[in-house]
Enzyme design. Structure first.
Site, PDB file in Angstrom:
ATOM      1  N   TYR A 144       0.872  -1.177   0.000  1.00 45.10           N
ATOM      2  CA  TYR A 144       0.000   0.000   0.000  1.00 45.10           C
ATOM      3  C   TYR A 144       0.910   1.229   0.000  1.00 45.10           C
ATOM      4  CZ  TYR A 144      -3.200   3.598   1.848  1.00 45.10           C
ATOM      5  OH  TYR A 144      -3.927   4.744   2.037  1.00 45.10           O
ATOM      6  N   ASP A 239       9.407   2.858  -1.197  1.00 48.61           N
ATOM      7  CA  ASP A 239       8.429   3.519  -0.336  1.00 48.61           C
ATOM      8  C   ASP A 239       8.785   3.168   1.116  1.00 48.61           C
ATOM      9  OD1 ASP A 239       4.776   3.440   0.038  1.00 48.61           O
ATOM     10  OD2 ASP A 239       6.385   4.307   1.246  1.00 48.61           O
ATOM     11  N   LYS A 267       5.488   9.598   8.210  1.00 49.56           N
ATOM     12  CA  LYS A 267       5.366   9.092   9.582  1.00 49.56           C
ATOM     13  C   LYS A 267       6.451   9.646  10.530  1.00 49.56           C
ATOM     14  CE  LYS A 267       3.006   4.957   7.879  1.00 49.56           C
ATOM     15  NZ  LYS A 267       1.635   4.952   8.426  1.00 49.56           N
TER      16      LYS A 267
HETATM   17  P1  KE4 Z   1      -0.301   8.552   4.510  1.00 49.62           P
HETATM   18  O1  KE4 Z   1      -0.880   9.253   3.288  1.00 49.62           O
HETATM   19  O2  KE4 Z   1      -1.342   7.764   5.275  1.00 49.62           O
HETATM   20  O3  KE4 Z   1       0.517   9.508   5.399  1.00 49.62           O
HETATM   21  O4  KE4 Z   1       0.778   7.496   3.991  1.00 49.62           O
HETATM   22  C1  KE4 Z   1       0.391   6.542   3.050  1.00 49.62           C
HETATM   23  C2  KE4 Z   1       1.354   5.364   3.116  1.00 49.62           C
HETATM   24  C3  KE4 Z   1       2.307   5.239   2.130  1.00 49.62           C
HETATM   25  N1  KE4 Z   1       3.198   4.218   2.142  1.00 49.62           N
HETATM   26  C4  KE4 Z   1       3.172   3.292   3.131  1.00 49.62           C
HETATM   27  C5  KE4 Z   1       4.170   2.173   3.113  1.00 49.62           C
HETATM   28  C6  KE4 Z   1       2.212   3.377   4.165  1.00 49.62           C
HETATM   29  O5  KE4 Z   1       2.202   2.429   5.149  1.00 49.62           O
HETATM   30  C7  KE4 Z   1       1.284   4.425   4.164  1.00 49.62           C
HETATM   31  C8  KE4 Z   1       0.201   4.558   5.224  1.00 49.62           C
HETATM   32  N2  KE4 Z   1       0.143   3.507   6.185  1.00 49.62           N
HETATM   33  C9  KE4 Z   1      -1.142   3.284   6.803  1.00 49.62           C
HETATM   34  C10 KE4 Z   1      -1.016   2.079   7.738  1.00 49.62           C
HETATM   35  N3  KE4 Z   1      -1.118   0.859   7.047  1.00 49.62           N
HETATM   36  C11 KE4 Z   1      -1.631   4.511   7.526  1.00 49.62           C
HETATM   37  C12 KE4 Z   1      -2.832   4.272   8.407  1.00 49.62           C
HETATM   38  C13 KE4 Z   1      -4.105   4.775   7.764  1.00 49.62           C
HETATM   39  O6  KE4 Z   1      -4.293   4.636   6.552  1.00 49.62           O
HETATM   40  O7  KE4 Z   1      -4.925   5.291   8.553  1.00 49.62           O
END
Ligand code: KE4
Length: 428
Positions: A144, A239, A267
């Site tokens: 993801y 990523d 993060k």
């Molecule tokens: P954000 O747009 O949520 O800041 O990041 C997206 C993203 C991109 N790449 C990786 C590897 C990620 O894990 C994420 C976001 N992770 C999720 C948890 N699986 C955030 C939690 C959520 O979606 O509320």
């Protein structure tokens, strides 16, 4: 465990927010029950609106590696807020944070701050397409990368065909520019790159897949991505929004010794405030506006308050003591959880990379999306709720990683392991 006030808040939230939440995974849909509404957090603990205390292994999905409300971060933020919260103009702070990141991630010779991981990966993809003049992107099943249209794509029929939308609202014409392959399948990847490599703009990967739990790269997999992208002039994008500072201080690229062309971070570099970043080879980033023609922008990019939280967090992380302590506590947790499952007679598989980890309810080795899906999600749901009852807050899905912070103590680990033994026995 009293949750009257959380339930009341959830009822109100359902009237104004889709599913009552601002991000789907928070809704507890994968585990049952209702989400808890959190009042405050300190160190390794969360406190909900009903006054219940939890040992927190979600840590805001990774960012709170120092623990919640770290005194040094809070002190710096108080000062920063008094100096103004957003200038919409360059500030010394964004130069300072970028300088700290490039020291720890030398592959990020130049970078651009954004406000989320999604923005980072979306922009990195555009940079790859702008740099190569090509359109096609390769991603891997289960990875993801945020919710940008071109990345919400599942494998088309037959693994080597281009994608179909994974969500309504993503145009078919867009999805078909993304090819999804099985993670860790070196043969499938090499054959596609031999067939289409000259048309591929970029290959994007979570070097350790945190979005199906915690799936490690098999020996040679990441190296094959590097070799094939090098050979056909495609951009290799790591990523590291989740793996950054989690797998190691210098991320998966330090741990596995692979130098990507572009890296996405998020993060941890925001220390709990909204920050993402993408960056890499100078010649690719030189294309980014206003230096080059590839457009990307953001009102709050490099926000001084968010930069402050990131700077203070990295200052503490780059102290060698920090990761020695994290590793010691993480090993205790790993040993304890494995021991608890074994003693309770429950078949599980535990994986970790640095301080991101996952216990799968399966007796199959988990190496990709297909094997991760052998996990008994209903059993995980019961385990999750049993742990919550005992004051342990895990990620509310079998297919999410757990995280550890510097604030977790030996007593927190002991409490977690005792609770896990009880919960494993309850779901045996
Ligand atoms: P954000 O747009 O949520 O800041 O990041 C997206 C993203 C991109 N790449 C990786 C590897 C990620 O894990 C994420 C976001 N992770 C999720 C948890 N699986 C955030 C939690 C959520 O979606 O509320």
């Amino acid at each position: 465990m009293k949750t009257v006030k959380s339930r009341a808040y959830f009822k109100k939230a359902l009237a104004v927010l889709p599913g009552g939440v601002n991000s789907p995974v928070r809704a507890f849909r994968a585990v049952g029950g209702n989400p808890l509404f959190i009042q405050r957090a300190k160190g390794a603990k969360l406190y909900d609106v009903d006054g219940n205390e939890y040992v927190d292994y979600v840590l805001s999905w990774g960012p709170m590696i120092l623990g919640h409300a770290h005194p040094a971060v809070v002190k710096a933020l108080k000062r920063a807020v008094e100096l103004g919260t957003s200038f919409g103009a360059p500030s010394p702070l964004e130069v300072e944070l970028a300088g700290m990141i490039t020291k720890l991630y030398p592959s990020m010779q130049k970078m651009r701050m954004v406000s989320s991981g999604t923005e980072a990966t979306m922009s990195a993809i555009r940079a790859a397409r702008g740099f190569t003049g090509r359109d096609l992107i390769v991603k891997f099943e289960g990875c993801y990368h945020g919710h940008a249209d071109g990345l919400l794509v599942k494998a088309g029929s037959g693994a080597a065909t281009f994608g179909v939308p994974d969500s309504p609202g993503v145009p078919q014409d867009y999805a078909k520019l993304t090819l999804t392959l099985p993670f860790n399948d070196i043969k499938a990847f090499r054959s596609v790159m031999r067939r289409d490599g000259k048309k591929i703009a970029g290959v994007i990967v979570e070097p350790v897949v945190g979005n199906i739990g915690c799936v490690l790269p098999v020996p040679g997999f990441l190296a094959s991505l590097r070799e094939e992208t090098e050979r056909c002039g495609a951009v290799l994008i790591f990523d590291e929004v989740m793996t950054g500072f989690r797998v190691a201080l210098g991320g998966a690229q330090q741990q596995y010794g692979i130098v990507p062309d572009l890296t996405c971070l998020g993060k941890v570099i925001g220390g709990g405030l909204p920050v993402g970043a993408y960056g890499g080879k100078r010649e690719i980033m030189a294309n980014i506006s206003p230096e080059g023609p590839v457009y990307q922008a953001g009102t709050l990019s490099g926000n001084p308050v968010a930069m402050t939280a990131g700077i203070e967090t990295l200052k503490i992380l780059r102290n060698p003591q920090t990761y020695r302590k994290l590793e010691k506590t993480m090993q205790e947790l790993e040993d304890g959880l494995k021991d608890a499952a074994r003693k309770a007679g429950v078949a599980t598989r535990f994986y970790r990379a640095g301080t991101m980890f996952c216990t799968y309810f399966t007796d199959v080795d988990v190496v990709d999306y297909g094997t991760a899906k052998t996990a008994d999600t209903a059993r995980f749901g019961r385990f999750f709720l049993k742990m919550l009852e005992q004051g342990i807050y895990l990620a509310p899905s079998q297919f999410e990683a757990g995280f550890l912070s510097c604030a977790h103590t030996g007593a927190d680990i002991a409490k977690t392991v005792r609770a896990a033994f009880t919960a494993f026995r309850a779901v045996r």
